[in-house]
Design a protein around this motif. Structure first.
Motif, PDB file in Angstrom:
ATOM      1  N   LYS A   4     -24.114  35.335  39.958  1.00  0.00           N
ATOM      2  CA  LYS A   4     -25.015  36.418  40.342  1.00  0.00           C
ATOM      3  C   LYS A   4     -24.598  36.891  41.729  1.00  0.00           C
ATOM      4  CE  LYS A   4     -27.929  36.140  36.861  1.00  0.00           C
ATOM      5  NZ  LYS A   4     -28.367  37.237  36.047  1.00  0.00           N
ATOM      6  N   THR A   5     -25.017  38.093  42.086  1.00  0.00           N
ATOM      7  CA  THR A   5     -24.660  38.638  43.390  1.00  0.00           C
ATOM      8  C   THR A   5     -25.913  38.914  44.217  1.00  0.00           C
ATOM      9  OG1 THR A   5     -24.596  40.853  42.441  1.00  0.00           O
ATOM     10  CG2 THR A   5     -22.506  39.674  42.592  1.00  0.00           C
ATOM     11  N   GLY A   6     -25.748  38.822  45.523  1.00  0.00           N
ATOM     12  CA  GLY A   6     -26.886  39.031  46.407  1.00  0.00           C
ATOM     13  C   GLY A   6     -26.522  39.752  47.680  1.00  0.00           C
ATOM     14  N   VAL A   7     -27.535  40.328  48.292  1.00  0.00           N
ATOM     15  CA  VAL A   7     -27.417  41.018  49.575  1.00  0.00           C
ATOM     16  C   VAL A   7     -28.383  40.345  50.542  1.00  0.00           C
ATOM     17  CG1 VAL A   7     -27.877  43.186  50.771  1.00  0.00           C
ATOM     18  CG2 VAL A   7     -26.718  43.213  48.552  1.00  0.00           C
ATOM     19  N   LEU A   8     -27.872  39.957  51.688  1.00  0.00           N
ATOM     20  CA  LEU A   8     -28.711  39.382  52.730  1.00  0.00           C
ATOM     21  C   LEU A   8     -29.519  40.482  53.396  1.00  0.00           C
ATOM     22  CD1 LEU A   8     -26.023  37.161  54.477  1.00  0.00           C
ATOM     23  CD2 LEU A   8     -27.825  36.362  52.961  1.00  0.00           C
ATOM     24  N   ALA A   9     -30.758  40.193  53.760  1.00  0.00           N
ATOM     25  CA  ALA A   9     -31.593  41.173  54.469  1.00  0.00           C
ATOM     26  C   ALA A   9     -32.183  40.528  55.712  1.00  0.00           C
ATOM     27  CB  ALA A   9     -32.704  41.679  53.564  1.00  0.00           C
ATOM     28  N   LYS A  39     -23.123  34.889  44.804  1.00  0.00           N
ATOM     29  CA  LYS A  39     -22.102  35.433  45.695  1.00  0.00           C
ATOM     30  C   LYS A  39     -22.717  36.517  46.572  1.00  0.00           C
ATOM     31  CE  LYS A  39     -17.718  37.915  45.631  1.00  0.00           C
ATOM     32  NZ  LYS A  39     -16.713  38.563  44.780  1.00  0.00           N
ATOM     33  N   ILE A  40     -22.610  36.362  47.879  1.00  0.00           N
ATOM     34  CA  ILE A  40     -23.125  37.354  48.819  1.00  0.00           C
ATOM     35  C   ILE A  40     -22.097  38.483  48.906  1.00  0.00           C
ATOM     36  CG2 ILE A  40     -23.803  37.812  51.197  1.00  0.00           C
ATOM     37  CD1 ILE A  40     -24.537  34.775  51.328  1.00  0.00           C
ATOM     38  N   ILE A  41     -22.547  39.704  48.611  1.00  0.00           N
ATOM     39  CA  ILE A  41     -21.614  40.830  48.594  1.00  0.00           C
ATOM     40  C   ILE A  41     -21.820  41.819  49.734  1.00  0.00           C
ATOM     41  CG2 ILE A  41     -21.207  40.678  46.113  1.00  0.00           C
ATOM     42  CD1 ILE A  41     -23.098  43.199  45.897  1.00  0.00           C
ATOM     43  N   ASP A  42     -22.949  41.728  50.441  1.00  0.00           N
ATOM     44  CA  ASP A  42     -23.217  42.670  51.525  1.00  0.00           C
ATOM     45  C   ASP A  42     -24.439  42.196  52.289  1.00  0.00           C
ATOM     46  OD1 ASP A  42     -23.033  44.951  53.166  1.00  0.00           O
ATOM     47  OD2 ASP A  42     -22.595  46.243  51.450  1.00  0.00           O
ATOM     48  N   CYS A  43     -24.801  42.944  53.325  1.00  0.00           N
ATOM     49  CA  CYS A  43     -26.018  42.624  54.066  1.00  0.00           C
ATOM     50  C   CYS A  43     -26.714  43.907  54.496  1.00  0.00           C
ATOM     51  CB  CYS A  43     -25.734  41.733  55.258  1.00  0.00           C
ATOM     52  SG  CYS A  43     -24.641  42.442  56.473  1.00  0.00           S
ATOM     53  N   ALA A  44     -28.019  43.805  54.608  1.00  0.00           N
ATOM     54  CA  ALA A  44     -28.855  44.904  55.090  1.00  0.00           C
ATOM     55  C   ALA A  44     -29.500  44.419  56.376  1.00  0.00           C
ATOM     56  CB  ALA A  44     -29.914  45.262  54.054  1.00  0.00           C
ATOM     57  N   VAL A  45     -29.082  45.001  57.483  1.00  0.00           N
ATOM     58  CA  VAL A  45     -29.588  44.597  58.791  1.00  0.00           C
ATOM     59  C   VAL A  45     -30.304  45.785  59.409  1.00  0.00           C
ATOM     60  CG1 VAL A  45     -28.966  43.736  61.070  1.00  0.00           C
ATOM     61  CG2 VAL A  45     -27.685  42.966  59.066  1.00  0.00           C
TER      62      VAL A  45
END
Length: 107
Positions: A4-9, A39-45
């Motif tokens: 699965k894929t995820g985005v850090l926030a 799997k971390i694919i990006d981040c939202a900061v």
């Protein structure tokens, strides 16, 4: 087992203690992702809150699909429980993205 894929926030501040906290939270979330095969694919900061996180999610989603928005705790990105629930509902209904909260993840 499929990956699965995820985005850090993260909602951040620019002071040294906040940056240190951000690094700690990132390492904790990353460790849980490895354990859960995410799997971390990006981040939202953001320096803002829920609305800014949604804007970031829309940008990321327009480029690549992901399964989870990964947060350390609800109060880290939202001012109150109602705002957090609104965020999770929008993500689920409009983006088919589930919110995973580190503090609620069991090892």
């Amino acid at each position: 087992m499929s990956i699965k894929t995820g985005v850090l926030a993260f909602k951040v501040k620019s002071d040294k203690d906040s940056i240190k906290t951000l690094i700690y939270q990132t390492s904790q979330i990353t460790t849980q992702c490895v354990k859960q095969n995410i799997k971390i694919i990006d981040c939202a900061v953001t320096f803002g809150g829920v609305k800014d996180i949604l804007r970031e999610v829309k940008k990321i989603d327009s480029k690549k699909r992901f399964d989870y928005l990964l947060v350390y705790s609800p109060n880290q990105i939202a001012g109150n429980k109602e705002d957090f629930m609104t965020l999770t509902n929008i993500l689920k209904d409009e983006f088919q993205v589930e919110v995973l909260i580190l503090r609620q993840v069991k090892n």
